[in-house]
Write an enzyme that holds these catalytic residues in place. Sequence first.
Site, PDB file in Angstrom:
ATOM      1  N   GLU A   1       0.989  -1.223  -0.033  1.00 12.61           N
ATOM      2  CA  GLU A   1       0.039   0.016  -0.025  1.00 12.61           C
ATOM      3  C   GLU A   1       0.937   1.339   0.111  1.00 12.61           C
ATOM      4  O   GLU A   1       1.861   1.319   0.779  1.00 12.61           O
ATOM      5  CB  GLU A   1      -0.893  -0.097   1.094  1.00 12.61           C
TER       6      GLU A   1
ATOM      7  N   HIS B   1      -8.144   1.216   1.330  1.00  8.33           N
ATOM      8  CA  HIS B   1      -7.942   1.193   2.802  1.00  8.33           C
ATOM      9  C   HIS B   1      -8.869   2.174   3.510  1.00  8.33           C
ATOM     10  O   HIS B   1      -8.134   3.038   4.440  1.00  8.33           O
ATOM     11  CB  HIS B   1      -6.465   1.336   3.294  1.00  8.33           C
TER      12      HIS B   1
HETATM   13  P1  NAD Z   1      -9.557  -7.968  17.745  1.00  5.17           P
HETATM   14  O1  NAD Z   1      -8.418  -8.185  18.419  1.00  5.17           O
HETATM   15  O2  NAD Z   1     -10.599  -7.471  18.550  1.00  5.17           O
HETATM   16  O3  NAD Z   1      -9.983  -9.119  17.007  1.00  5.17           O
HETATM   17  C1  NAD Z   1      -9.035  -9.933  16.137  1.00  5.17           C
HETATM   18  C2  NAD Z   1      -9.338 -11.453  16.495  1.00  5.17           C
HETATM   19  O4  NAD Z   1      -8.580 -12.088  15.545  1.00  5.17           O
HETATM   20  C3  NAD Z   1      -9.099 -11.943  17.870  1.00  5.17           C
HETATM   21  O5  NAD Z   1     -10.274 -12.744  18.304  1.00  5.17           O
HETATM   22  C4  NAD Z   1      -7.885 -12.930  17.915  1.00  5.17           C
HETATM   23  O6  NAD Z   1      -8.293 -13.968  18.462  1.00  5.17           O
HETATM   24  C5  NAD Z   1      -8.344 -13.656  16.494  1.00  5.17           C
HETATM   25  N1  NAD Z   1      -7.097 -14.218  15.787  1.00  5.17           N
HETATM   26  C6  NAD Z   1      -5.724 -14.156  16.089  1.00  5.17           C
HETATM   27  N2  NAD Z   1      -5.116 -14.824  15.368  1.00  5.17           N
HETATM   28  C7  NAD Z   1      -5.961 -15.545  14.466  1.00  5.17           C
HETATM   29  C8  NAD Z   1      -5.992 -16.518  13.502  1.00  5.17           C
HETATM   30  N3  NAD Z   1      -4.806 -17.238  13.170  1.00  5.17           N
HETATM   31  N4  NAD Z   1      -7.098 -17.049  12.973  1.00  5.17           N
HETATM   32  C9  NAD Z   1      -8.342 -16.549  13.096  1.00  5.17           C
HETATM   33  N5  NAD Z   1      -8.535 -15.706  14.074  1.00  5.17           N
HETATM   34  C10 NAD Z   1      -7.435 -15.081  14.924  1.00  5.17           C
HETATM   35  O7  NAD Z   1      -9.198  -6.907  16.577  1.00  5.17           O
HETATM   36  P2  NAD Z   1     -10.272  -6.085  15.703  1.00  5.17           P
HETATM   37  O8  NAD Z   1     -10.663  -4.793  16.131  1.00  5.17           O
HETATM   38  O9  NAD Z   1     -11.558  -7.135  15.390  1.00  5.17           O
HETATM   39  O10 NAD Z   1      -9.521  -5.683  14.248  1.00  5.17           O
HETATM   40  C11 NAD Z   1      -9.001  -6.967  13.419  1.00  5.17           C
HETATM   41  C12 NAD Z   1      -7.979  -6.617  12.460  1.00  5.17           C
HETATM   42  O11 NAD Z   1      -8.828  -5.713  11.489  1.00  5.17           O
HETATM   43  C13 NAD Z   1      -7.026  -5.636  12.997  1.00  5.17           C
HETATM   44  O12 NAD Z   1      -5.981  -6.511  13.359  1.00  5.17           O
HETATM   45  C14 NAD Z   1      -6.668  -4.785  11.629  1.00  5.17           C
HETATM   46  O13 NAD Z   1      -5.735  -5.410  11.059  1.00  5.17           O
HETATM   47  C15 NAD Z   1      -7.887  -4.756  10.963  1.00  5.17           C
HETATM   48  N6  NAD Z   1      -8.705  -3.533  10.836  1.00  5.17           N
HETATM   49  C16 NAD Z   1      -8.268  -3.015   9.465  1.00  5.17           C
HETATM   50  C17 NAD Z   1      -8.976  -1.473   9.127  1.00  5.17           C
HETATM   51  C18 NAD Z   1      -9.181  -0.885   7.878  1.00  5.17           C
HETATM   52  O14 NAD Z   1      -9.301   0.156   7.946  1.00  5.17           O
HETATM   53  N7  NAD Z   1      -9.083  -1.764   6.774  1.00  5.17           N
HETATM   54  C19 NAD Z   1      -9.399  -0.957  10.449  1.00  5.17           C
HETATM   55  C20 NAD Z   1      -9.392  -1.797  11.626  1.00  5.17           C
HETATM   56  C21 NAD Z   1      -8.860  -2.903  11.632  1.00  5.17           C
END
Ligand code: NAD
Length: 323
Positions: free
Chosen positions: A269, A288
């Site tokens: 990105e 994004h």
């Molecule tokens: P969170 O920490 O609340 O949830 C993430 C979940 O993923 C957890 O429950 C964890 O146990 C699980 N996890 C970890 N390893 C895993 C695996 N190998 N397989 C399956 N599940 C697994 O985080 P969230 O607030 O739900 O955010 C999730 C992700 O979304 C963030 O890490 C970030 O990278 C992404 N995100 C992207 C944007 C965007 O603008 N596109 C914005 C916010 C977050």
Amino acid sequence: MGTVACRVLYAEPLPEDLQGIVGEELPEEWQLDVVPTRDREALLQLAGGADFLVAATTPIDREVLAAAPGLRHVQHQGVGYDNIDVPACRERGISVSLTPEGTTTGVAEHTFLLILALYKNLRRAEAQLRAGGWPVWELRSRSFELSGKTLGLIGFGRIGQAVARRAAPFEADVLYYDPFPPPPEVEQALGATSRTLDDLLREADIVSLHLPLSAQTRHIIGARELRLMKPSAILLNTARGPLVDEPALVHALTSGKIAGAGLDVFEQEPAAADNPLLGLENTVVTPHISAGTADAFRTKMRAVFANLRRVARGETPINQVPG
Ligand code: NAD
């Protein structure tokens, strides 16, 4: 209780209208610096006077920390903190916090934007209409409803659960895979059922990624996983680009292994103009922006400065990174 004057460095270049929103939350007496460009030197120079650093995607690594001798706290304005060297911060006694406020809703809503855009062939319908067409019948056999479909969520934390909550009124079934599942009452309240990763990939009509990027999860979706999906299934990635092996995805999309993909994130990105995923008919792509709304930004900034004020008062910040 008041706080002593602090210097905040916003480590992302910000348009002026957004700087105004940040300024509204800045406590009196505090100073705000905003990096003018993505130029590394400007960041290193401004880091010299910073007590607090607010970051989104800018790498916060050992070089930045070395340039910031007075740094006490790093606040990620979102939740995907793979750009921050957390162990290096810990060595220096610098706390690192996330800002889930304002992030979850935007990403969950964006997930449905991508699903519905793919299911209703929005790109093609709109392009044909604007070009003078009226494609009432042409797209019908390739358009679908979300009702009655199975949504498979990989990662069932804040965002995964928010997606599940919004899937219920659409009458979709929800499966999830997460090695750290929530308590059974949460699963029950959301009407979601746990599956192994492979079973989820086999059963879901829509596979949506909501897990963090780490060394363990890089390319969690590769050629093998894409082969397990139904040919009619779609893949959504609003989490992090490197979770998906992009050349394998391009192959799956062009050889009919899967039907489509909705992508807000890319392995590199900003995405290169010649990234083949941008040119495919069966993708819907956004730069994004899942969490990139004015609503979310205000909510985030309120939470960011509430946490910085906590640190300034000598209190423990909330939402520190786990581990
Ligand atoms: P969170 O920490 O609340 O949830 C993430 C979940 O993923 C957890 O429950 C964890 O146990 C699980 N996890 C970890 N390893 C895993 C695996 N190998 N397989 C399956 N599940 C697994 O985080 P969230 O607030 O739900 O955010 C999730 C992700 O979304 C963030 O890490 C970030 O990278 C992404 N995100 C992207 C944007 C965007 O603008 N596109 C914005 C916010 C977050």
